[in-house]
Design a protein around this motif. Sequence first.
Motif, mmCIF file in Angstrom:
data_model
loop_
_atom_site.group_PDB
_atom_site.id
_atom_site.type_symbol
_atom_site.label_atom_id
_atom_site.label_comp_id
_atom_site.label_asym_id
_atom_site.label_seq_id
_atom_site.Cartn_x
_atom_site.Cartn_y
_atom_site.Cartn_z
ATOM 1 N N ARG A 125 5.769 -3.691 -13.432
ATOM 2 C CA ARG A 125 4.481 -4.350 -13.192
ATOM 3 C C ARG A 125 4.083 -4.286 -11.722
ATOM 4 O O ARG A 125 2.893 -4.284 -11.398
ATOM 5 N N TYR A 126 5.066 -4.231 -10.830
ATOM 6 C CA TYR A 126 4.802 -4.251 -9.394
ATOM 7 C C TYR A 126 5.445 -3.033 -8.729
ATOM 8 O O TYR A 126 6.419 -3.153 -7.988
ATOM 9 N N PRO A 127 4.920 -1.840 -8.997
ATOM 10 C CA PRO A 127 5.497 -0.625 -8.409
ATOM 11 C C PRO A 127 5.163 -0.523 -6.918
ATOM 12 O O PRO A 127 4.392 -1.310 -6.359
ATOM 13 N N VAL A 128 5.724 0.481 -6.293
ATOM 14 C CA VAL A 128 5.525 0.690 -4.861
ATOM 15 C C VAL A 128 4.038 0.798 -4.529
ATOM 16 O O VAL A 128 3.565 0.199 -3.553
ATOM 17 N N GLU A 129 3.285 1.536 -5.307
ATOM 18 C CA GLU A 129 1.855 1.710 -5.018
ATOM 19 C C GLU A 129 1.095 0.390 -5.116
ATOM 20 O O GLU A 129 0.131 0.162 -4.372
ATOM 21 N N TRP A 130 1.494 -0.469 -6.043
ATOM 22 C CA TRP A 130 0.861 -1.789 -6.154
ATOM 23 C C TRP A 130 1.052 -2.572 -4.859
ATOM 24 O O TRP A 130 0.120 -3.195 -4.351
ATOM 25 N N HIS A 131 2.270 -2.540 -4.312
ATOM 26 C CA HIS A 131 2.542 -3.254 -3.065
ATOM 27 C C HIS A 131 1.714 -2.686 -1.916
ATOM 28 O O HIS A 131 1.171 -3.447 -1.097
ATOM 29 N N ARG A 132 1.600 -1.382 -1.840
ATOM 30 C CA ARG A 132 0.797 -0.783 -0.770
ATOM 31 C C ARG A 132 -0.652 -1.256 -0.855
ATOM 32 O O ARG A 132 -1.267 -1.623 0.149
ATOM 33 N N GLU A 133 -1.206 -1.249 -2.064
ATOM 34 C CA GLU A 133 -2.606 -1.647 -2.233
ATOM 35 C C GLU A 133 -2.792 -3.130 -1.924
ATOM 36 O O GLU A 133 -3.724 -3.519 -1.210
ATOM 37 N N ARG A 134 -1.931 -3.981 -2.469
ATOM 38 C CA ARG A 134 -2.062 -5.428 -2.274
ATOM 39 C C ARG A 134 -1.819 -5.823 -0.817
ATOM 40 O O ARG A 134 -2.516 -6.675 -0.261
ATOM 41 N N PHE A 135 -0.825 -5.221 -0.195
ATOM 42 C CA PHE A 135 -0.536 -5.519 1.202
ATOM 43 C C PHE A 135 -1.734 -5.136 2.075
ATOM 44 O O PHE A 135 -2.134 -5.889 2.979
ATOM 45 N N GLY A 136 -2.326 -4.000 1.790
ATOM 46 C CA GLY A 136 -3.502 -3.583 2.550
ATOM 47 C C GLY A 136 -4.677 -4.518 2.342
ATOM 48 O O GLY A 136 -5.384 -4.862 3.303
ATOM 49 N N TYR A 137 -4.894 -4.928 1.096
ATOM 50 C CA TYR A 137 -5.985 -5.866 0.798
ATOM 51 C C TYR A 137 -5.783 -7.177 1.559
ATOM 52 O O TYR A 137 -6.721 -7.713 2.172
ATOM 53 N N MET A 138 -4.580 -7.687 1.545
ATOM 54 C CA MET A 138 -4.303 -8.963 2.204
ATOM 55 C C MET A 138 -4.381 -8.829 3.717
ATOM 56 O O MET A 138 -4.864 -9.731 4.410
ATOM 57 N N ALA A 139 -3.922 -7.711 4.254
ATOM 58 C CA ALA A 139 -4.018 -7.495 5.697
ATOM 59 C C ALA A 139 -5.476 -7.472 6.150
ATOM 60 O O ALA A 139 -5.812 -7.980 7.224
ATOM 61 N N ASP A 140 -6.348 -6.899 5.327
ATOM 62 C CA ASP A 140 -7.785 -6.915 5.647
ATOM 63 C C ASP A 140 -8.305 -8.342 5.745
ATOM 64 O O ASP A 140 -9.136 -8.657 6.606
ATOM 65 N N LYS A 141 -7.837 -9.216 4.855
ATOM 66 C CA LYS A 141 -8.331 -10.591 4.795
ATOM 67 C C LYS A 141 -7.690 -11.494 5.847
ATOM 68 O O LYS A 141 -8.298 -12.484 6.282
ATOM 69 N N LEU A 142 -6.457 -11.172 6.245
ATOM 70 C CA LEU A 142 -5.693 -12.079 7.111
ATOM 71 C C LEU A 142 -5.504 -11.572 8.535
ATOM 72 O O LEU A 142 -5.068 -12.325 9.405
ATOM 73 N N GLY A 143 -5.808 -10.299 8.776
ATOM 74 C CA GLY A 143 -5.475 -9.680 10.055
ATOM 75 C C GLY A 143 -6.048 -10.375 11.278
ATOM 76 O O GLY A 143 -5.444 -10.344 12.352
ATOM 77 N N ASP A 144 -7.205 -11.006 11.133
ATOM 78 C CA ASP A 144 -7.815 -11.692 12.271
ATOM 79 C C ASP A 144 -7.302 -13.127 12.429
ATOM 80 O O ASP A 144 -7.727 -13.819 13.356
ATOM 81 N N PHE A 145 -6.397 -13.539 11.554
ATOM 82 C CA PHE A 145 -5.991 -14.937 11.529
ATOM 83 C C PHE A 145 -4.496 -15.138 11.761
ATOM 84 O O PHE A 145 -3.990 -16.252 11.611
ATOM 85 N N THR A 146 -3.803 -14.082 12.126
ATOM 86 C CA THR A 146 -2.389 -14.192 12.463
ATOM 87 C C THR A 146 -2.029 -13.067 13.427
ATOM 88 O O THR A 146 -2.789 -12.109 13.592
ATOM 89 N N GLU A 147 -0.881 -13.208 14.048
ATOM 90 C CA GLU A 147 -0.404 -12.168 14.962
ATOM 91 C C GLU A 147 0.744 -11.364 14.377
ATOM 92 O O GLU A 147 1.105 -10.331 14.926
ATOM 93 N N LYS A 148 1.313 -11.871 13.255
ATOM 94 C CA LYS A 148 2.541 -11.226 12.776
ATOM 95 C C LYS A 148 2.685 -11.383 11.273
ATOM 96 O O LYS A 148 2.277 -12.388 10.694
ATOM 97 N N VAL A 149 3.283 -10.367 10.658
ATOM 98 C CA VAL A 149 3.684 -10.452 9.263
ATOM 99 C C VAL A 149 5.187 -10.183 9.182
ATOM 100 O O VAL A 149 5.708 -9.272 9.845
ATOM 101 N N THR A 150 5.870 -10.987 8.398
ATOM 102 C CA THR A 150 7.311 -10.851 8.181
ATOM 103 C C THR A 150 7.544 -10.446 6.733
ATOM 104 O O THR A 150 6.991 -11.063 5.813
ATOM 105 N N ILE A 151 8.351 -9.417 6.527
ATOM 106 C CA ILE A 151 8.647 -8.946 5.175
ATOM 107 C C ILE A 151 10.130 -9.098 4.894
ATOM 108 O O ILE A 151 10.959 -9.163 5.807
ATOM 109 N N SER A 152 10.471 -9.169 3.609
ATOM 110 C CA SER A 152 11.874 -9.057 3.194
ATOM 111 C C SER A 152 11.899 -8.513 1.779
ATOM 112 O O SER A 152 10.904 -8.584 1.055
ATOM 113 N N PHE A 153 13.028 -7.974 1.396
ATOM 114 C CA PHE A 153 13.214 -7.376 0.077
ATOM 115 C C PHE A 153 14.073 -8.304 -0.774
ATOM 116 O O PHE A 153 14.938 -9.015 -0.270
ATOM 117 N N ILE A 154 13.841 -8.281 -2.077
ATOM 118 C CA ILE A 154 14.507 -9.201 -2.993
ATOM 119 C C ILE A 154 16.034 -9.112 -2.865
ATOM 120 O O ILE A 154 16.599 -8.026 -2.780
#
Length: 312
Positions: A125-154
Amino acid sequence: MIISASRRTDIPAFFSDWFLKRIEEGYVYVRNPMNARQVSKISLAPEVVDCIVFWSKNPAPMMEKLGRLEGYAHYFQFTLNAYGRDMEANLPPLDERMDTFRRLSERLGRHRVIWRYDPVIVNGRYPVEWHRERFGYMADKLGDFTEKVTISFIDLYPKIGGSIQGKDVHELSHGQKEALAESFAGIAHAHKLNIDTCAEDIDLDAFGIEHARCIDDRLASALLGCAMDLGKDKNQRPACGCAESIDIGLYDTCQNGCAYCYANHSQTTRRRNLQAYDPDAPLLCSRVTELDRITERKMKSRRDGQMRLPGL
């Protein structure tokens, strides 16, 4: 000292009234997660609390109460993923949470609200391409409101085995991690965001991804305008870069309903704990009994007032 509020539960979402009552009274009781009969009394006096780090997936219930934290340096680790209710059952819709993120940033400043895209889960349900698209969408919405994003893997902790059963969740391969990290880094840097990893052994320096310090004495120092004398937190995993802190939460109390959560071990215990919630009690979702041994912890500020730094 730095207060962590909390890796063990979502205090801003569910227990902000309790937390602010503790601030008002100047102390909190905390059970030892390894020995429940050992209770520490922790001072919350402004002269010893150097900074408060909030961890939340939905701090909206706390937004109108932040004025009661005057005199305390604080910042938020705000987890925003795009999963469905199969993974995050009880969270508000994504766009609503992103709006909360933006409003919190406008109030506190973009340096005090850190976006966490965590954990990264890859399945049908959540393949690599889904993450790329969703991460990009969220970065567009949040990029002006934070200085950093932290990621981790399950991480497949034994305690989450039951909750992820049947969801085709598995640890990512080294190649999957590198491919996603490269994509995330490109998107983050395009939005002028720093990017780091939380408690990950993998070396992603080639993509401009550093190792995170989520309890960050550097940020706390900048907020305070002075240096701090803090070491690494020895109670965390070896790959964790966090500075020392005291966590005041309680496991088995979070109500976000995340399938991957390591902090809820038993639904029976969680229900019992929530029934004991009293916003006026010194313990979170618990009551002091005659079997408890309460010890007052020696507290002190770690601020070095002789080494002034430029504030943020």
